[in-house]
Design a protein around this motif. Structure first.
Motif, PDB file in Angstrom:
ATOM      1  N   GLY A 185     -15.940  14.195 -14.074  1.00  0.00           N
ATOM      2  CA  GLY A 185     -16.350  13.344 -15.179  1.00  0.00           C
ATOM      3  C   GLY A 185     -16.746  14.126 -16.423  1.00  0.00           C
ATOM      4  O   GLY A 185     -16.877  15.347 -16.388  1.00  0.00           O
ATOM      5  N   LEU A 186     -16.921  13.403 -17.497  1.00  0.00           N
ATOM      6  CA  LEU A 186     -17.484  13.948 -18.727  1.00  0.00           C
ATOM      7  C   LEU A 186     -16.659  15.079 -19.332  1.00  0.00           C
ATOM      8  O   LEU A 186     -17.184  15.921 -20.039  1.00  0.00           O
ATOM      9  CB  LEU A 186     -18.919  14.423 -18.488  1.00  0.00           C
ATOM     10  N   GLU A 187     -15.361  15.096 -19.036  1.00  0.00           N
ATOM     11  CA  GLU A 187     -14.496  16.105 -19.663  1.00  0.00           C
ATOM     12  C   GLU A 187     -14.135  15.615 -21.067  1.00  0.00           C
ATOM     13  O   GLU A 187     -12.994  15.265 -21.355  1.00  0.00           O
ATOM     14  CB  GLU A 187     -13.245  16.345 -18.802  1.00  0.00           C
ATOM     15  N   LEU A 188     -15.145  15.630 -21.920  1.00  0.00           N
ATOM     16  CA  LEU A 188     -14.965  15.122 -23.280  1.00  0.00           C
ATOM     17  C   LEU A 188     -13.812  15.840 -23.984  1.00  0.00           C
ATOM     18  O   LEU A 188     -13.057  15.236 -24.730  1.00  0.00           O
ATOM     19  CB  LEU A 188     -16.270  15.318 -24.070  1.00  0.00           C
ATOM     20  N   GLY A 189     -13.687  17.146 -23.731  1.00  0.00           N
ATOM     21  CA  GLY A 189     -12.649  17.936 -24.393  1.00  0.00           C
ATOM     22  C   GLY A 189     -11.242  17.451 -24.091  1.00  0.00           C
ATOM     23  O   GLY A 189     -10.321  17.695 -24.865  1.00  0.00           O
ATOM     24  N   HIS A 190     -11.091  16.763 -22.967  1.00  0.00           N
ATOM     25  CA  HIS A 190      -9.739  16.323 -22.599  1.00  0.00           C
ATOM     26  C   HIS A 190      -9.567  14.813 -22.735  1.00  0.00           C
ATOM     27  O   HIS A 190      -8.600  14.259 -22.230  1.00  0.00           O
ATOM     28  CB  HIS A 190      -9.374  16.813 -21.197  1.00  0.00           C
ATOM     29  N   THR A 191     -10.499  14.159 -23.419  1.00  0.00           N
ATOM     30  CA  THR A 191     -10.236  12.768 -23.792  1.00  0.00           C
ATOM     31  C   THR A 191      -9.241  12.820 -24.942  1.00  0.00           C
ATOM     32  O   THR A 191      -9.278  13.732 -25.772  1.00  0.00           O
ATOM     33  CB  THR A 191     -11.522  12.034 -24.244  1.00  0.00           C
ATOM     34  N   LYS A 192      -8.352  11.852 -24.972  1.00  0.00           N
ATOM     35  CA  LYS A 192      -7.259  11.899 -25.955  1.00  0.00           C
ATOM     36  C   LYS A 192      -7.704  11.276 -27.283  1.00  0.00           C
ATOM     37  O   LYS A 192      -8.293  10.198 -27.305  1.00  0.00           O
ATOM     38  CB  LYS A 192      -6.026  11.169 -25.416  1.00  0.00           C
ATOM     39  N   VAL A 193      -7.415  11.987 -28.354  1.00  0.00           N
ATOM     40  CA  VAL A 193      -7.734  11.455 -29.676  1.00  0.00           C
ATOM     41  C   VAL A 193      -6.464  11.254 -30.501  1.00  0.00           C
ATOM     42  O   VAL A 193      -6.513  10.811 -31.638  1.00  0.00           O
ATOM     43  CB  VAL A 193      -8.718  12.379 -30.435  1.00  0.00           C
ATOM     44  N   LEU A 210     -14.807  16.092 -34.436  1.00  0.00           N
ATOM     45  CA  LEU A 210     -16.081  16.024 -33.707  1.00  0.00           C
ATOM     46  C   LEU A 210     -16.737  14.652 -33.917  1.00  0.00           C
ATOM     47  O   LEU A 210     -17.258  14.055 -32.968  1.00  0.00           O
ATOM     48  CB  LEU A 210     -17.025  17.152 -34.160  1.00  0.00           C
ATOM     49  N   SER A 211     -16.657  14.123 -35.159  1.00  0.00           N
ATOM     50  CA  SER A 211     -17.201  12.776 -35.417  1.00  0.00           C
ATOM     51  C   SER A 211     -16.573  11.759 -34.478  1.00  0.00           C
ATOM     52  O   SER A 211     -17.249  10.890 -33.919  1.00  0.00           O
ATOM     53  CB  SER A 211     -16.900  12.274 -36.833  1.00  0.00           C
ATOM     54  N   LEU A 212     -15.257  11.892 -34.349  1.00  0.00           N
ATOM     55  CA  LEU A 212     -14.522  10.963 -33.492  1.00  0.00           C
ATOM     56  C   LEU A 212     -15.009  11.090 -32.045  1.00  0.00           C
ATOM     57  O   LEU A 212     -15.297  10.093 -31.380  1.00  0.00           O
ATOM     58  CB  LEU A 212     -13.032  11.318 -33.606  1.00  0.00           C
ATOM     59  N   GLY A 213     -15.127  12.334 -31.572  1.00  0.00           N
ATOM     60  CA  GLY A 213     -15.584  12.567 -30.197  1.00  0.00           C
ATOM     61  C   GLY A 213     -16.990  12.030 -29.984  1.00  0.00           C
ATOM     62  O   GLY A 213     -17.274  11.362 -28.986  1.00  0.00           O
ATOM     63  N   LEU A 214     -17.869  12.297 -30.937  1.00  0.00           N
ATOM     64  CA  LEU A 214     -19.265  11.846 -30.793  1.00  0.00           C
ATOM     65  C   LEU A 214     -19.363  10.333 -30.824  1.00  0.00           C
ATOM     66  O   LEU A 214     -20.139   9.731 -30.086  1.00  0.00           O
ATOM     67  CB  LEU A 214     -20.133  12.453 -31.907  1.00  0.00           C
ATOM     68  N   SER A 215     -18.570   9.710 -31.694  1.00  0.00           N
ATOM     69  CA  SER A 215     -18.649   8.246 -31.755  1.00  0.00           C
ATOM     70  C   SER A 215     -18.159   7.655 -30.436  1.00  0.00           C
ATOM     71  O   SER A 215     -18.677   6.633 -29.978  1.00  0.00           O
ATOM     72  CB  SER A 215     -17.870   7.696 -32.949  1.00  0.00           C
ATOM     73  N   ASN A 216     -17.184   8.297 -29.793  1.00  0.00           N
ATOM     74  CA  ASN A 216     -16.730   7.819 -28.476  1.00  0.00           C
ATOM     75  C   ASN A 216     -17.840   7.967 -27.429  1.00  0.00           C
ATOM     76  O   ASN A 216     -18.018   7.104 -26.576  1.00  0.00           O
ATOM     77  CB  ASN A 216     -15.480   8.578 -28.029  1.00  0.00           C
ATOM     78  N   VAL A 217     -18.592   9.069 -27.513  1.00  0.00           N
ATOM     79  CA  VAL A 217     -19.711   9.271 -26.582  1.00  0.00           C
ATOM     80  C   VAL A 217     -20.752   8.166 -26.773  1.00  0.00           C
ATOM     81  O   VAL A 217     -21.236   7.562 -25.813  1.00  0.00           O
ATOM     82  CB  VAL A 217     -20.364  10.663 -26.784  1.00  0.00           C
ATOM     83  N   VAL A 218     -21.070   7.881 -28.032  1.00  0.00           N
ATOM     84  CA  VAL A 218     -22.066   6.839 -28.321  1.00  0.00           C
ATOM     85  C   VAL A 218     -21.568   5.483 -27.825  1.00  0.00           C
ATOM     86  O   VAL A 218     -22.301   4.717 -27.198  1.00  0.00           O
ATOM     87  CB  VAL A 218     -22.365   6.774 -29.836  1.00  0.00           C
ATOM     88  N   GLN A 219     -20.278   5.215 -28.090  1.00  0.00           N
ATOM     89  CA  GLN A 219     -19.727   3.925 -27.700  1.00  0.00           C
ATOM     90  C   GLN A 219     -19.712   3.738 -26.180  1.00  0.00           C
ATOM     91  O   GLN A 219     -19.934   2.647 -25.686  1.00  0.00           O
ATOM     92  CB  GLN A 219     -18.289   3.833 -28.244  1.00  0.00           C
TER      93      GLN A 219
END
Ligand code: ZN
Length: 415
Positions: A252-260, A331-340
């Protein structure tokens, strides 16, 4: 936004956990004292909502077992007379080693039961895939270096915590996949047990950094928070109720490999469009090769290339600034996904790379907010935490200390 590095006394989470699996009272008392550095029995009784008699019995038991000791009292702000006798952890009650394996330099730290760092060492390495025996040789070298520096023997080390990049099954002590290893699944805990007498606790490196925040950093006063780090890759950790959330299969939590981006930039994992492919060291270094006034030397590490790029951006070099700004937008995109997804109260942007201030510029945080549905609620708090490189290994000591506390003071003896 806040930039913090000050450390209150003690180590470990300062708030008691709540929830479904409360720890034995004896362990709660011990952890309370360790988290506060020093504590009087009356404070323990009040904050843990137990009677004075229980506090006396439990602390007497911990003192007899040589885990706690009495020291001069904690001075009171008000009131007169002698301050009450306080308790603190007996530092020598246990000794652990924390290790971080990485692509260019492995680091290791020796710590006592109170979390104090006693010694540290490192081992330069190179970016290559190695066999499990070769990895074990490097681990052995680090441990031997620490033993030599501290004059201890392997038998005096009670546990080792180890973090490495990749997908790690913490419970089984198995590395499912790591860019450090040539072959796929490897039973590192078994290889370690064949060589050393103490237990090994294994985890993903981003989890080590998250534990470091929970034990020594900005997460100590929070039960729930997320950590995002950008280094060789993009890592994430999540603490829920003072515990790391690891997912069902350690994947889990492989933020780096979530697709943007569909069919986007090529990632090291072999897939396309991962966040990491726009944000990690190697991704920025890849872009720097075309943007810098002088093409970077092939012998330079991505980090050296990035340092040059950062200096050029600061000096007003537009292409260099564009590269950092674009990374910041991702990074904004990644962080907003984390918040969401998780709606954390706090996200800590942690790690050495946070010295590149473009990554958390005002515009980055504003864009993160703009990309998040917040329905007028207060935005998620973002803390920036610049650490030295040793913090990862220190987080690994927290993994060992936490496991040792569970076995020696918790489940091993319930009140
Ligand atoms: Zn990827």
């Amino acid at each position: 936004m806040q930039i913090k590095n000050e450390a209150p006394p003690g180590c470990g989470p300062r708030l008691p956990g709540t929830g479904d699996a409360p720890r034995p009272l004896r362990q709660q008392v011990f952890e309370y004292v360790r988290a506060h550095g020093r504590a009087a029995r009356s404070d323990i009784a009040r904050d843990l909502s137990i009677s004075a008699g229980s506090a006396t019995t439990l602390t007497a038991d911990l003192i007899a077992a040589n885990f706690l000791r009495e020291v001069d009292g904690v001075p009171r702000d008000t009131g007169r007379g002698r301050p009450p006798v306080a308790l603190e952890v007996v530092p020598r009650a246990a000794c652990v080693i924390g290790i971080k394996m990485s692509y260019t330099r492995h680091t290791a730290v020796l710590a006592d039961f109170a979390g104090n760092m006693l010694a540290d060492t490192d081992l330069p390495t190179s970016l290559h895939r190695r066999t499990l025996p070769d990895l074990m040789d490097e681990i052995t070298a680090l441990i031997n270096q620490l033993l030599t520096i501290s004059g201890k023997t392997a038998n005096q080390i009670d546990a080792v915590g180890l973090g490495l990049p990749g997908i790690v099954d913490h419970d089984a002590g198995v590395v499912s996949w790591s860019a450090l290893l040539r072959a796929g699944e490897q039973n590192l805990a078994a290889a370690f047990a064949a060589q050393f007498p103490m237990p090994l606790y294994l985890d993903n490196d981003a989890n080590m950094l998250t534990l470091a925040e929970l034990w020594f950093g900005a997460g100590r006063a929070r039960r729930d928070f997320a950590v995002v780090t950008i280094e060789d890759g993009v890592g994430m950790g999540l603490v829920l109720n003072n515990r790391l959330y690891r997912g069902a299969r350690g994947m889990g939590l492989e933020l780096g490999h979530t697709k943007v981006q569909l069919d986007g930039a090529l990632c090291r994992c072999g897939q396309r469009g991962c966040l990491e492919a726009y944000l990690a060291d190697y991704a920025l270094a890849r872009e720097a090769a075309t943007a810098l006034d002088h093409a970077p030397d092939v012998r330079q590490s991505p980090q050296q290339t990035l340092d040059i790029l950062f200096r050029q951006a600061k000096a007003g070099h537009q292409s260099a600034q564009t590269i950092f700004r674009r990374a910041g937008r991702y990074l904004s995109l990644g962080l907003s996904n984390v918040v969401q997804l998780f709606d954390p109260k706090l996200i800590i942007l942690s790690g050495e790379r946070m010295r590149y201030d473009y990554l958390y510029a005002k515009e980055v945080l504003a864009e993160m907010q703009a990309l998040t549905l917040s329905q007028g609620r207060a935005p998620c708090e973002i803390a920036i935490h610049v650490w030295g490189d040793l913090i990862w290994a220190r987080g690994a000591t927290a993994l060992a200390l936490s496991a040792l506390t569970d076995t020696r003071i918790g489940e091993a003896r319930t009140p």
